[in-house]
Design an enzyme around this catalytic site. Structure first.
Site, PDB file in Angstrom:
ATOM      1  N   ASP A   3      -5.372   5.218  -1.758  1.00 29.00           N
ATOM      2  CA  ASP A   3      -4.389   4.677  -0.811  1.00 29.00           C
ATOM      3  C   ASP A   3      -3.852   5.755   0.132  1.00 29.00           C
ATOM      4  O   ASP A   3      -3.962   6.952  -0.146  1.00 29.00           O
ATOM      5  CB  ASP A   3      -3.188   4.090  -1.574  1.00 29.00           C
ATOM      6  CG  ASP A   3      -3.529   2.762  -2.242  1.00 29.00           C
ATOM      7  OD1 ASP A   3      -4.733   2.425  -2.307  1.00 29.00           O
ATOM      8  OD2 ASP A   3      -2.599   2.081  -2.708  1.00 29.00           O
ATOM      9  N   HIS A  20      -4.451   8.519  -4.646  1.00 30.28           N
ATOM     10  CA  HIS A  20      -4.097   8.750  -3.238  1.00 30.28           C
ATOM     11  C   HIS A  20      -4.877   9.961  -2.749  1.00 30.28           C
ATOM     12  O   HIS A  20      -4.699  11.059  -3.284  1.00 30.28           O
ATOM     13  CB  HIS A  20      -2.584   8.985  -3.099  1.00 30.28           C
ATOM     14  CG  HIS A  20      -1.771   7.826  -3.565  1.00 30.28           C
ATOM     15  ND1 HIS A  20      -1.495   7.599  -4.901  1.00 30.28           N
ATOM     16  CD2 HIS A  20      -1.195   6.794  -2.885  1.00 30.28           C
ATOM     17  CE1 HIS A  20      -0.770   6.499  -5.017  1.00 30.28           C
ATOM     18  NE2 HIS A  20      -0.563   5.982  -3.797  1.00 30.28           N
TER      19      HIS A  20
HETATM   20 ZN    ZN Z   1       0.722   3.539  -0.592  1.00 28.69          ZN
END
Ligand code: ZN
Length: 507
Positions: free
Chosen positions: A42, A184
């Site tokens: 993400d 991430h």
């Molecule tokens: Zn996020």
């Protein structure tokens, strides 16, 4: 009741997927023993995304990237690379807004703002799955979106720890079949952890797939506005889609009329080609094209030249499709007048129409009749294996030419009546006609060609009185003049009818 319905629905969906996927590869679509897992990244792209893509490529891993629009805008080439390398790209809003705190209009606005950068990289005919920032979803979000909402089942909290070992341990302690892992790629520690985790899970037999592939292989048809956390094996565990083998390009059919002229001496018709060229029946100029189909224009010319017809008076072809300056025009006019070969009866001669073997035989038979060369005796019945395929109108011509030894069947005993005659075959037939009609003259020709008979300084002179072929200059037969009123109407009508019928059949 509800459970039964659910199971039935899953079965129907699986069956639909199986059926639609069957054309690709039936074997790969059977349930198998697959351990599937999806790894998702993400908030990117960021400074470590390129390194991550290299690592994924090395490991043959397909991942899913939920991109923030404001970052996607800065790295369009990275998005294109993701798509090109088979990763899935998804929507993580434009500025990482908490969708559950927005109005429907604002939800749609931020998603649309991000989607335009996804579409620029991956085409706009794709449904971009949505990962709501913070996993935050409410009924407004569910109702506002036009794509499935993808959350996760394994969260190592990499954003909080920023420690590779911790992240690895957190994932390895939790990951199981069907999970969706959250990471991430804007953190170096997360990218490093991803590499280690992938190696470890691959060693345990896990296959990394995109989220959409995970759902597909678990028989789940994603719905817009529905939240997915994982996709366990509930009895549907399909294999990967296999790209269909490209259909091999069909070998181009060899052109039966093609021939490498440099190999002419090896062609079975070569002796006949030499002979017919020597006699001026076929032109000695240019390529012979032995496999090219004979057309009616050439056939009538060859027969005229064989008969040594004086065509000087025939300045008009008499046929609308034979220009007067065409090479075959005087011969078409001569043959028509002589009576052995007419047109189609509608002013057309069809000079470019290929000649089938039964047509060739029929014309030849009429030629023999016209020049009093018909074989003597009873013509035996045809015994070709495909005699029943010979057209009714052609049977006599084929029988006569076969009996005269001008046309013969193929090695397998067939005649191939509708097969086209080639120029090479025609040369052979014309040489046979020479031998048949004038054996003495033919023997002399061959001797001269072989150099066994010396040719004097004046060249070869036709000896007199040996030709069984009517001498056109003496009998006024083959050189029937253009102004002559003698026309064998019956003959022309017959030939015309024959070809008119045959033409209709061909259409
Ligand atoms: Zn996020």
């Amino acid at each position: 009741m509800k459970r039964i319905f659910k199971k039935t629905a899953v079965f129907i969906i699986a069956a639909v997927i199986l059926l639609t996927a069957l054309p690709f590869c039936a074997s790969a679509e059977k349930n198998g023993d697959y351990k599937l897992i999806a790894i998702t990244f993400d908030d990117g792209p960021g400074a470590y995304t390129e390194e991550l893509l290299d690592a994924l490529a090395e490991r043959g891993v397909k991942a899913t990237f939920f991109l923030v629009g404001s970052n996607a805008k800065r790295y369009p080439e990275l998005l294109e690379r993701m798509v090109a390398e088979g990763h899935q790209i998804g929507n993580h809003s434009y500025n990482h807004e908490n969708l559950a705190k927005l109005s429907t209009a604002k939800i749609q606005e931020t998603l649309a703002n991000c989607r335009k950068y996804l579409a620029a990289a991956g085409g706009d005919d794709v449904t971009y799955y949505i990962r709501p920032p913070y996993g935050s979803v409410n009924s407004t979000v569910k109702a506002a979106v036009d794509a499935p909402l993808i959350n996760w089942s394994v969260d190592p909290e990499d954003w909080k720890y920023r420690n590779t070992d911790t992240v690895v341990n957190n994932i390895m302690g939790a990951a199981k079949d069907g999970d969706i892992i959250l990471l991430h790629d804007i953190y170096k520690t997360s990218v490093d952890a991803a590499k280690i985790v992938i190696d470890k899970l691959q060693a345990k037999g896990f296959e990394f797939v995109t989220v959409s592939e995970l759902l597909r292989r678990r028989g789940i048809e994603p719905e817009a506005g529905k939240v997915y956390f994982y996709a366990r094996n509930n009895g549907v565990n399909l294999g990967p889609l296999v790209e269909p083998e490209p259909e091999p390009e069909p070998e181009p059919e060899p052109d039966p009329e093609e021939f490498d002229e440099s190999l002419l001496e090896q062609h079975p018709a070569y002796p006949a080609i030499q002979y017919t060229r020597y006699k001026g029946i076929f032109s000695a100029e240019g390529d012979f094209l032995p496999n090219k189909y004979m057309d009616r224009g050439l056939y009538v010319t060859v027969l005229g030249k064989f008969a040594r017809a004086d065509v000087s008076g025939f300045t008009e072809s008499g046929f609308t499709d034979v220009p007067n300056d065409s090479y075959c025009a005087p011969y078409a006019a001569w043959a028509s007048k002589t009576g052995f070969m007419g047109g189609y009866g509608d002013g057309l001669f069809g000079p470019g129409d290929n000649v089938t073997r039964e047509q060739l035989s029929t014309i030849m038979c009429r030629y023999l009749e016209t020049f009093d060369l018909l074989p003597k005796g009873d013509i035996p019945e045809l015994t070709y294996t495909d005699a029943d395929k010979i057209s009714e109108w052609a049977k006599n011509g084929v029988a006569v030419c076969s009996y005269a030894g001008l046309l013969m069947g193929r090695d397998d005993g067939s005649f191939d009546p509708q097969g086209y005659a080639t120029r090479g075959q025609c040369a052979i037939i014309m040489e046979r006609l020479a031998k048949y009609s004038d054996p003495v003259g033919y023997a002399r020709d061959i001797a001269i060609m072989k150099g066994e008979t010396p040719i004097g300084p004046e060249g070869f002179e036709e000896p007199e009185g040996v030709s069984a072929m009517p001498d056109p200059s003496k009998e006024g037969n083959a050189n029937i003049s253009a102004s002559d009123g003698v026309t064998t109407v019956a003959g022309i009508a017959l030939t015309a009818a024959v070809f008119a019928t045959d033409r209709k059949k061909k259409k």
